[in-house]
Design a protein around this motif. Structure first.
Motif, short mmCIF file in Angstrom:
data_model
loop_
_atom_site.label_atom_id
_atom_site.label_comp_id
_atom_site.label_asym_id
_atom_site.label_seq_id
_atom_site.Cartn_x
_atom_site.Cartn_y
_atom_site.Cartn_z
N ALA A 210 0.85 -1.15 0.05
CA ALA A 210 0.09 -0.13 0.14
C ALA A 210 0.82 1.00 0.09
O ALA A 210 2.06 1.24 0.43
CB ALA A 210 -0.96 0.01 1.22
N PRO A 211 0.19 2.37 -0.40
CA PRO A 211 1.01 3.60 -0.33
C PRO A 211 1.31 3.83 1.10
O PRO A 211 0.74 3.70 2.02
CB PRO A 211 0.21 4.80 -0.89
N GLY A 212 2.90 4.11 1.18
CA GLY A 212 3.54 4.72 2.24
C GLY A 212 4.33 3.52 2.99
O GLY A 212 5.16 3.44 3.73
N ASP A 213 4.32 2.20 2.26
CA ASP A 213 5.31 1.22 2.63
C ASP A 213 6.67 1.63 2.20
O ASP A 213 6.94 1.92 1.07
CB ASP A 213 4.87 -0.14 2.02
N LEU A 214 7.57 1.27 3.10
CA LEU A 214 9.04 1.50 2.60
C LEU A 214 9.94 0.16 2.56
O LEU A 214 9.83 -0.63 3.62
CB LEU A 214 9.65 2.51 3.84
N ILE A 215 10.46 -0.41 1.64
CA ILE A 215 11.31 -1.48 1.50
C ILE A 215 12.78 -1.01 1.38
O ILE A 215 13.04 -0.49 0.58
CB ILE A 215 10.83 -2.20 0.29
N LEU A 216 13.36 -1.96 2.34
CA LEU A 216 14.50 -1.67 2.34
C LEU A 216 15.36 -3.17 1.61
O LEU A 216 15.01 -4.27 2.02
CB LEU A 216 15.37 -1.66 3.97
N THR A 217 16.26 -2.93 0.76
CA THR A 217 16.58 -3.86 -0.25
C THR A 217 17.82 -4.75 0.16
O THR A 217 18.06 -5.53 -0.59
CB THR A 217 16.62 -3.10 -1.66
N GLY A 218 18.44 -4.36 1.29
CA GLY A 218 19.56 -5.20 1.62
C GLY A 218 20.84 -4.47 1.55
O GLY A 218 20.90 -3.54 0.93
N THR A 219 21.92 -5.09 2.18
CA THR A 219 23.08 -4.05 2.44
C THR A 219 24.41 -5.08 1.66
O THR A 219 24.28 -6.20 1.76
CB THR A 219 23.27 -3.89 4.00
N PRO A 220 25.34 -4.15 1.37
CA PRO A 220 26.60 -4.87 0.68
C PRO A 220 27.27 -5.31 1.82
O PRO A 220 26.94 -4.93 2.94
CB PRO A 220 27.16 -3.76 -0.15
N ALA A 221 28.36 -6.11 1.58
CA ALA A 221 29.55 -6.51 2.54
C ALA A 221 30.13 -5.38 3.13
O ALA A 221 30.18 -4.09 2.81
CB ALA A 221 30.49 -7.28 1.76
N GLY A 222 30.81 -5.47 4.49
CA GLY A 222 31.42 -4.53 5.11
C GLY A 222 30.85 -4.22 6.37
O GLY A 222 31.17 -2.96 6.97
N VAL A 223 29.56 -4.72 6.72
CA VAL A 223 28.82 -4.12 8.10
C VAL A 223 29.74 -4.32 9.04
O VAL A 223 30.77 -5.29 9.17
CB VAL A 223 27.67 -5.14 8.41
N GLY A 224 29.68 -3.48 10.18
CA GLY A 224 30.40 -3.39 11.25
C GLY A 224 29.97 -2.56 12.49
O GLY A 224 28.98 -1.90 12.30
N PRO A 225 30.75 -2.35 13.35
CA PRO A 225 30.32 -1.94 14.93
C PRO A 225 30.33 -0.38 14.72
O PRO A 225 31.27 0.38 13.89
CB PRO A 225 31.17 -2.46 15.52
N LEU A 226 29.37 0.30 15.52
CA LEU A 226 29.43 1.70 15.54
C LEU A 226 29.66 2.11 17.06
O LEU A 226 29.18 1.21 18.04
CB LEU A 226 28.15 2.44 15.31
N ASN A 227 30.56 3.00 17.40
CA ASN A 227 30.73 3.37 18.69
C ASN A 227 30.11 4.79 18.98
O ASN A 227 30.26 5.60 18.20
CB ASN A 227 32.04 3.20 19.22
N PRO A 228 29.96 4.98 20.50
CA PRO A 228 29.75 6.24 20.88
C PRO A 228 30.90 7.50 20.19
O PRO A 228 32.01 7.10 20.19
CB PRO A 228 29.49 6.52 22.16
N GLY A 229 30.40 8.48 19.65
CA GLY A 229 31.44 9.47 19.18
C GLY A 229 31.62 9.37 17.72
O GLY A 229 32.17 10.32 17.06
N ASP A 230 30.96 8.05 16.96
CA ASP A 230 31.26 8.06 15.75
C ASP A 230 30.36 8.95 14.51
O ASP A 230 29.38 9.24 15.07
CB ASP A 230 31.07 6.49 15.28
N THR A 231 30.85 9.21 13.46
CA THR A 231 30.17 9.91 12.75
C THR A 231 30.04 9.19 11.37
O THR A 231 30.91 8.36 10.88
CB THR A 231 30.79 11.39 12.16
#
Length: 249
Positions: A210-231
């Protein structure tokens, strides 16, 4: 008669007394206008890039795609001019970034053939699927649902949606993410295992879009951690970019 029925329904909704005030309608920015895109739900495709599937210890064979969801109110504006940020979320010590192409649905449909699927797209945006990886892995190990690893407050930062009428339907283009200026993720839309049209067709075979649905289509390689202070800066070539800070508290 249909117009009269619609007016009656609207009038009834306006006169309804709620026990608590209805929550605000989640929405997203649209590039180049002050208008907003009202959000209905967020549907995400898992492991839709072969290299990411391998880094997660999975076989990247072209099996049918699988899906999970995030609440619509986990989405917030993160286009680069805003200075958006999140507080490092609770219950995790391993918050991960995942950059994705988001597809905004503008026309309803069910059992949509792949050849007609792109007609249902309003536009595209860059998005992050933030993930509490330790919660996700612990749930998987026990055979439990791992929704809470994905569906938490402000877990879906979103750049401005660019209408398909302006940019068409991208099938190629760099998908990238950098943390503190260092490139972490880099891929191309041409590497999607299941194309945008195929993802829409597969989803619509199970649920009515329906209108308003948002589909996220997947991510490439390289996922990793974020820490406080990161940009974080990230984007999809030909679509747009987003930026995000991770606050300490």
């Amino acid at each position: 008669r249909m117009l009269m029925t619609a007016r009656v329904c609207v009038a009834a909704a306006m006169s309804t007394d709620y026990v608590i005030p209805p929550p605000p309608t989640p929405s997203a920015a649209i590039h180049g206008t002050s208008e907003r895109f009202a959000l209905r739900r967020v549907l995400c495709v898992g492991r839709n890039y072969a290299a990411h599937a391998r880094e997660m210890g999975q076989d990247p064979e072209r099996d049918p795609p699988f899906f999970f969801a995030k609440p619509a109110d986990s989405v917030f504006d993160a286009h680069p001019s805003l200075g958006a940020s999140i507080v490092y979320p609770p219950l995790t010590e391993n918050l991960h970034h995942e950059i994705e192409l988001a597809v905004a649905i503008g026309i309803a449909g069910r059992d949509i053939p792949p050849g007609q699927a792109l007609d249902h797209v309003f536009g595209y945006a860059p998005a992050l699927d933030l993930t509490r990886r330790d919660l996700q892995k612990a749930a998987k190990a026990k055979g439990h649902p791992w929704e809470f690893g994905k569906a938490f407050d402000r877990s879906a930062p979103l750049g401005a949606i660019v209408p398909a009428a302006q940019i068409g339907h991208p099938t190629r283009g760099r998908v990238w993410l950098e943390v503190n200026g260092d490139v972490r993720q880099e891929g191309d839309l041409s590497e999607l295992i299941w194309s945008v049209a195929e993802v829409i067709a597969e989803l619509s075979a199970s649920i009515a879009l329906a209108p308003g649905d948002l589909i996220l289509t997947g991510t490439p390689a390289g996922v990793g951690p974020l820490n406080p202070g990161d940009t974080v800066r990230a984007g999809v070539e030909g679509v747009g970019a987003l930026a995000l800070g991770v606050a300490r508290d």
